[in-house]
Design an enzyme around this catalytic site. Sequence first.
Site, PDB file in Angstrom:
ATOM      1  N   LYS A 109      39.212  24.824  49.076  1.00  0.00           N
ATOM      2  CA  LYS A 109      39.497  26.173  48.830  1.00  0.00           C
ATOM      3  C   LYS A 109      38.122  26.729  48.323  1.00  0.00           C
ATOM      4  O   LYS A 109      37.490  26.133  47.315  1.00  0.00           O
ATOM      5  CB  LYS A 109      40.375  26.242  47.554  1.00  0.00           C
ATOM      6  N   GLY A 170      43.287  32.668  34.876  1.00  0.00           N
ATOM      7  CA  GLY A 170      43.704  31.955  33.472  1.00  0.00           C
ATOM      8  C   GLY A 170      43.965  33.020  32.722  1.00  0.00           C
ATOM      9  O   GLY A 170      44.125  32.549  31.261  1.00  0.00           O
ATOM     10  N   ALA A 197      45.623  32.962  41.184  1.00  0.00           N
ATOM     11  CA  ALA A 197      45.246  33.255  39.789  1.00  0.00           C
ATOM     12  C   ALA A 197      45.733  34.353  39.201  1.00  0.00           C
ATOM     13  O   ALA A 197      46.329  35.327  39.700  1.00  0.00           O
ATOM     14  CB  ALA A 197      43.730  33.723  40.100  1.00  0.00           C
ATOM     15  N   GLY A 198      45.893  34.104  37.686  1.00  0.00           N
ATOM     16  CA  GLY A 198      46.361  35.211  37.030  1.00  0.00           C
ATOM     17  C   GLY A 198      47.844  35.239  36.841  1.00  0.00           C
ATOM     18  O   GLY A 198      48.575  35.778  36.149  1.00  0.00           O
ATOM     19  N   ASN A 219      48.029  27.654  37.982  1.00  0.00           N
ATOM     20  CA  ASN A 219      47.643  26.259  37.454  1.00  0.00           C
ATOM     21  C   ASN A 219      47.816  26.448  35.817  1.00  0.00           C
ATOM     22  O   ASN A 219      48.618  25.816  35.052  1.00  0.00           O
ATOM     23  CB  ASN A 219      46.140  26.155  37.633  1.00  0.00           C
ATOM     24  N   THR A 220      47.085  27.486  35.224  1.00  0.00           N
ATOM     25  CA  THR A 220      46.983  27.540  33.720  1.00  0.00           C
ATOM     26  C   THR A 220      48.600  27.829  33.136  1.00  0.00           C
ATOM     27  O   THR A 220      48.732  26.904  32.178  1.00  0.00           O
ATOM     28  CB  THR A 220      46.347  28.910  33.446  1.00  0.00           C
TER      29      THR A 220
END
Lengths: 269, 66
Positions: A109, A170, A197-198, A219-220
Site C-alpha cells: 500500500k 484517523g 481513511a477517515g 483502522n482507527t
Amino acid sequence: MQTTETKHIEKTQDTPLVIGGKSFTNRFLLGTGKFKNKQDLADSIEACGTQIVTVALRRIDLEHHEENILEYIPKNVTLLTNTSGARNAQEAVRIAHLARESGCGNWIKIEVINDSKYLLPDNNETIKATEILSKEGFMVLPYMSPDLYAARELVKAGAATVMPLGSLIGSNQGIKAKEFIKILIEEIRDVPIIVDAGIGSPSQAAEAMEMGADAVLANTAVAMAGHPAMIAKAFAMAVEAGRLGYLSKLPAKKDIASASSPLTGFLYE
Amino acid sequence: MKITINGKEQEFAQGKTLQAVIQECLQKTNHVIAEHNGNIVRSPQWAQISVKEGDQVELVTFVGGG
C-alpha cells in the site's frame, strides 16, 4: 429443479472482490495500528473475517522485546504492507523492497506523506512510486487524495486498486470527499476503488459501499473502540449491507411522498 | 569494534558475522529484515557477511499500521 433456498442465495449473491487476480469474499479491510493489545487485534480479525490487513515496517526496538504482530495474523490473511514514513517515491520504493525481503508477499500500500498536520497523501510521488514498483512486479495499492487525473495516472502506472481517502486519516469524519469519490467510482472502471481513511463508524462504511465503492478499509475506529472485536464485526456487516444496497439498484430519492399502501379499495369508501 | 545498529552505536567483539551481531541483539529473528550499509541482506546470507568497525546495520520488522 432448484430449491427455494438456492434461489434465495442466487438472488442475494455478490461477486468476489478481485485484486490483481486474487479473489476475496470479504470487502472489509482492516488496519492493524493503534490496538491497545495484540489480542484485541487477533479477536477483531476473527470477528470481521477480513481477508486483507495492512501492516507497517519499523526499526526494531532493541531494548524492548515485543512479540511480532505477524504472530497474531492468521496465515490465510493477505498482508498489505504500507509505506508509512515515506516522504517521497524513493523512500516508498525502499520500504517496499524491505517488505519484499520478509517473504510475506509483494502487496504494497503506497502511502507517501510529507504533511504532518493533515497527513494528506502526495499524489505525484505516489504515482512515481506506483510506476516503479508495478514494473518490479509488486501488487501496488496506492492511497491517494481523490482526484480523477491522479487516479487515471495511477491506473496507467499499473496500480491494482485506487484507494481514495474518505477524510483525514484517523479523523472518524466519514466520507467528506464523497462527491469526488463518486467521480472515481463512475470513471475508474478497470480497478477496484477502496475507500480508505477517515471511516469512523459502520454507517459511514455502509454509505461508501452503497454509493458503489468496491471495499472499505478502517483502522482507527476499530482499534480505538471500547470493544474492538464487536465494532470490527459491525463494520464487516455494514460493508456487506452497503454492498447489497448498491447491487440492489435502490430507487431514487424524491421530494414528495409516495404511498406504500394501495390508494384504492379503502374499507369505508 | 563499534557498529551502529538502528541509529545507536554498540560495541561488539572483532570478527563477527552479520548473523552473530543480529543474534546478539535479538531473541527471535523471524520476520526480521536486515540492511547492511544500506544494502538489504537476505537472512540466508547473514552468516556470509562479516561486519567491520563503523558499519551501519538496520533491523526492521512488521508492526501495526493502517
